[in-house]
Design an enzyme around this catalytic site. Structure first.
Site, mmCIF file in Angstrom:
data_model
loop_
_atom_site.group_PDB
_atom_site.id
_atom_site.type_symbol
_atom_site.label_atom_id
_atom_site.label_comp_id
_atom_site.label_asym_id
_atom_site.label_seq_id
_atom_site.Cartn_x
_atom_site.Cartn_y
_atom_site.Cartn_z
ATOM 1 N NE ARG A 74 28.580 66.962 47.206
ATOM 2 C CZ ARG A 74 27.831 67.873 46.606
ATOM 3 N NH1 ARG A 74 26.524 67.699 46.534
ATOM 4 N NH2 ARG A 74 28.377 68.944 46.094
ATOM 5 C CG HIS A 120 29.139 69.795 51.391
ATOM 6 N ND1 HIS A 120 28.527 70.631 50.484
ATOM 7 C CD2 HIS A 120 29.980 69.026 50.668
ATOM 8 C CE1 HIS A 120 28.986 70.369 49.272
ATOM 9 N NE2 HIS A 120 29.859 69.402 49.351
ATOM 10 C CG ASP A 121 28.013 69.644 59.538
ATOM 11 O OD1 ASP A 121 27.483 70.776 59.574
ATOM 12 O OD2 ASP A 121 28.246 68.976 60.564
ATOM 13 C CG ASN A 141 23.044 73.805 48.720
ATOM 14 O OD1 ASN A 141 23.109 73.500 47.535
ATOM 15 N ND2 ASN A 141 21.969 74.372 49.237
ATOM 16 C CG HIS A 147 33.991 62.339 44.034
ATOM 17 N ND1 HIS A 147 34.576 63.436 43.459
ATOM 18 C CD2 HIS A 147 33.200 62.834 45.026
ATOM 19 C CE1 HIS A 147 34.172 64.543 44.076
ATOM 20 N NE2 HIS A 147 33.344 64.203 45.030
ATOM 21 C CB THR A 148 34.379 55.071 44.817
ATOM 22 O OG1 THR A 148 34.091 53.759 44.329
ATOM 23 C CG2 THR A 148 34.043 55.091 46.294
ATOM 24 C CG ASP A 177 33.151 54.052 40.090
ATOM 25 O OD1 ASP A 177 33.306 53.691 38.903
ATOM 26 O OD2 ASP A 177 33.558 53.391 41.066
ATOM 27 C CB THR A 214 32.030 49.601 40.983
ATOM 28 O OG1 THR A 214 33.116 50.465 41.379
ATOM 29 C CG2 THR A 214 32.597 48.392 40.282
ATOM 30 C CG ASP A 257 34.962 49.854 44.063
ATOM 31 O OD1 ASP A 257 35.069 51.067 43.774
ATOM 32 O OD2 ASP A 257 34.332 49.055 43.347
HETATM 33 C C1 HEM Z 1 38.303 67.086 46.332
HETATM 34 C C2 HEM Z 1 37.419 68.032 46.248
HETATM 35 C C3 HEM Z 1 35.961 67.769 45.996
HETATM 36 C C4 HEM Z 1 35.219 68.394 45.058
HETATM 37 C C5 HEM Z 1 35.682 69.490 44.109
HETATM 38 C C6 HEM Z 1 33.898 67.833 45.126
HETATM 39 C C7 HEM Z 1 32.835 68.242 44.332
HETATM 40 C C8 HEM Z 1 31.667 67.538 44.181
HETATM 41 C C9 HEM Z 1 30.621 67.880 43.254
HETATM 42 C C10 HEM Z 1 30.585 69.099 42.350
HETATM 43 C C11 HEM Z 1 29.678 66.899 43.333
HETATM 44 C C12 HEM Z 1 28.411 66.778 42.489
HETATM 45 C C13 HEM Z 1 27.223 67.328 43.174
HETATM 46 C C14 HEM Z 1 26.029 67.319 42.291
HETATM 47 O O1 HEM Z 1 26.132 67.635 41.108
HETATM 48 O O2 HEM Z 1 24.933 67.009 42.792
HETATM 49 C C15 HEM Z 1 30.123 65.956 44.319
HETATM 50 C C16 HEM Z 1 29.439 64.831 44.696
HETATM 51 C C17 HEM Z 1 29.819 64.034 45.747
HETATM 52 N N1 HEM Z 1 30.876 64.235 46.590
HETATM 53 FE FE1 HEM Z 1 32.381 65.515 46.302
HETATM 54 N N2 HEM Z 1 33.852 66.870 46.080
HETATM 55 C C18 HEM Z 1 35.087 66.809 46.662
HETATM 56 C C19 HEM Z 1 35.444 66.011 47.721
HETATM 57 C C20 HEM Z 1 34.568 65.153 48.363
HETATM 58 C C21 HEM Z 1 34.818 64.525 49.637
HETATM 59 C C22 HEM Z 1 36.046 64.757 50.495
HETATM 60 C C23 HEM Z 1 33.747 63.742 49.897
HETATM 61 C C24 HEM Z 1 33.466 62.881 51.103
HETATM 62 C C25 HEM Z 1 34.361 62.383 51.905
HETATM 63 C C26 HEM Z 1 32.844 63.855 48.773
HETATM 64 C C27 HEM Z 1 31.707 63.125 48.601
HETATM 65 C C28 HEM Z 1 30.870 63.249 47.521
HETATM 66 C C29 HEM Z 1 29.789 62.315 47.239
HETATM 67 C C30 HEM Z 1 29.500 61.040 48.003
HETATM 68 C C31 HEM Z 1 29.118 62.829 46.139
HETATM 69 C C32 HEM Z 1 27.865 62.240 45.472
HETATM 70 C C33 HEM Z 1 26.672 62.960 46.035
HETATM 71 C C34 HEM Z 1 25.356 62.340 45.651
HETATM 72 O O3 HEM Z 1 25.284 61.426 44.842
HETATM 73 O O4 HEM Z 1 24.335 62.806 46.212
HETATM 74 N N3 HEM Z 1 33.366 64.741 47.881
HETATM 75 N N4 HEM Z 1 31.325 66.375 44.834
HETATM 76 C C1 LIG Z 2 20.704 74.360 48.049
HETATM 77 O O1 LIG Z 2 20.597 75.730 47.764
HETATM 78 C C2 LIG Z 2 19.670 76.053 46.767
HETATM 79 C C3 LIG Z 2 19.715 77.560 46.587
HETATM 80 O O2 LIG Z 2 20.980 77.969 46.218
HETATM 81 C C4 LIG Z 2 18.268 75.606 47.195
HETATM 82 O O3 LIG Z 2 17.332 75.870 46.170
HETATM 83 C C5 LIG Z 2 18.287 74.112 47.487
HETATM 84 O O4 LIG Z 2 17.030 73.697 47.992
HETATM 85 C C6 LIG Z 2 19.363 73.789 48.508
HETATM 86 N N1 LIG Z 2 19.437 72.353 48.702
HETATM 87 C C7 LIG Z 2 19.156 71.778 49.873
HETATM 88 C C8 LIG Z 2 19.212 70.295 49.893
HETATM 89 O O5 LIG Z 2 18.867 72.411 50.862
#
Ligand code: HEM
Ligand SMILES: *[C@@H]1O[C@H](CO)[C@@H](O)[C@H](O)[C@H]1NC(C)=O
Ligand SMILES: *[C@@H]1O[C@H](CO)[C@@H](O)[C@H](O)[C@H]1NC(C)=O
Length: 332
Positions: free
Chosen positions: A68, A72-73, A99, A199-200, A251, A254, A259
């Site tokens: 993820r 974001h970067d 973030n 998001h798998t 997911d 799994t 996958d």
């Molecule tokens: C299509 C639009 C997308 C939206 C709206 C979105 C939004 C989010 C949100 C809200 C989370 C939950 C974060 C949390 O509650 O901690 C998340 C998690 C995640 N996203 Fe996305 N995302 C998107 C696309 C992507 C893309 C393109 C990737 C990577 C190629 C990605 C990879 C991930 C991963 C791996 C997680 C799990 C993070 C973790 O477990 O630490 N996402 N995403």
């Molecule tokens: C993401 O931003 C919040 C403030 O909005 C901060 O408290 C948190 O530590 C930041 N997360 C990381 C991993 O830097």
């Protein structure tokens, strides 16, 4: 004399190799190359693979966190590792509200790999490149596809929380709103659907989708596009007064395997966010979901193509970047 001749034939051979290389890029020319560190850090990929494997053994959270972070970067000012910068005044990219609680294990993975790499090839490999190699590794090591990572990015010199505004998609978005976020970075609908397949793996905090469970609209508290059994399961895990730290698997079938279950889940109304489930309810993306659900190889191929595209965004070269000594801080 003998030595000189050998030197000459080496140069000739090298020129022939260069001449035979296809023009890089095609539609989007890039300064990146998969063999960028071939001579300057020959064991780079082995070092990254071993460090990532060690980190995954400690915690599987490494997998989603590392993947993820790269998204974001790259979406905010390019793939330049500025998301890693630890701020002095809470005003760096990682401090932005958007973030969206990037997990600390992603940062830790890159820092550890960088430390290991510095021992073998000090001052040579950028943090931005390490992020992409590490992301490829977590995907591959969770049974996802393998691909050759393009390399040669420099680390960026500017990291501002305010730059994040509006650059990242929101989990409440519908296809009409998601599309422009991706299209302005050169992604197609297929790329967008394939990238969402990330998001798998991973977790999401309850607060990011609570509205779908309790506040859908004035007559219907629960979003009808969530399967009723799944909605019940989510409500059990996430009561309406849930704490900010509680998270669930994205997911549900799994969770730690890369996958195509994400797509079959969508067909069964098991998408966690609105931005996930709409890919199936919207007619413009539904055929792509159906294709990836039926054919994992088609998903993997599309995911790899989109990740390579992602990796080309806003690459820094020349005076616009540096090789950071430590990934969390600018050199000066
Ligand atoms: C299509 C639009 C997308 C939206 C709206 C979105 C939004 C989010 C949100 C809200 C989370 C939950 C974060 C949390 O509650 O901690 C998340 C998690 C995640 N996203 Fe996305 N995302 C998107 C696309 C992507 C893309 C393109 C990737 C990577 C190629 C990605 C990879 C991930 C991963 C791996 C997680 C799990 C993070 C973790 O477990 O630490 N996402 N995403
Ligand atoms: C993401 O931003 C919040 C403030 O909005 C901060 O408290 C948190 O530590 C930041 N997360 C990381 C991993 O830097
Ligand atoms: C709430 O959502 C349902 C299902 O989408 C819809 O039929 C209904 O008209 C909506 N009610 C209001 C007040 O918008």
């Amino acid at each position: 004399m003998e030595r000189r001749r050998r030197g000459l034939s080496f140069i000739v051979a090298a020129l022939l190799v260069v001449a035979a290389m296809p023009f890089p890029g095609g539609e989007a020319a890039t300064p990146l190359r998969t063999d960028y560190y071939k001579f300057s850090c020959p064991h780079l990929e082995d070092i990254v693979r071993a460090e990532v494997a060690r980190k995954i053994q400690e915690t599987v959270v490494t997998i989603p966190a590392t993947l993820r972070q790269v998204f974001h970067d790259c979406m905010v000012g390019g793939c330049d590792a500025t998301v890693l910068i630890a701020s002095r005044n809470n005003d760096a990219e990682k401090d932005a509200k958007d973030n969206e609680s990037l997990a600390g294990d992603g940062f830790d993975t890159v820092n550890r790999v960088k430390t290991a790499v510095e021992k073998w090839c000090p001052g040579v490999v950028s943090c931005a490149d390490i992020m992409h190699l590490a992301a490829r590794e977590v995907v591959f090591q969770s049974k996802g596809p393998y691909w050759s990572v393009e390399l040669g990015r420099l680390d960026g010199l500017v990291s501002r929380a305010s730059d994040v505004n509006g650059k990242l998609p929101d989990p409440d978005m519908h296809v009409k709103e998601l599309m422009p976020v991706f299209q302005r970075n050169g992604f197609s609908l297929v790329d967008m659907v394939a990238l969402s397949g990330a998001h798998t793996v991973g977790f999401a905090h309850c607060t990011r989708f609570l509205n779908r469970l309790y506040y859908y609209n004035s007559t219907m508290p629960t979003d009808p596009s969530i399967h009723p059994d799944y909605a019940k399961q989510l409500k059990d895990a996430c009561p309406s007064n849930v704490g900010a730290t509680i998270a669930v698997n994205m997911d549900p079938v799994t969770p730690v395997q890369f996958d195509n279950k994400y797509y079959t889940n969508l067909q069964y109304k098991l998408g966690l966010f609105t931005s996930d489930q709409v890919l199936y309810t919207d007619g413009s993306t539904k055929p792509i979901v159906d294709k990836f659900a039926a054919d994992q190889k088609a998903f993997f191929d599309a995911f790899v193509a989109a990740m390579i595209k992602l990796g080309r965004l806003g690459v820094k070269t020349g005076n616009n970047g540096e090789i950071r000594r430590v990934c969390t801080a600018f050199n000066h």
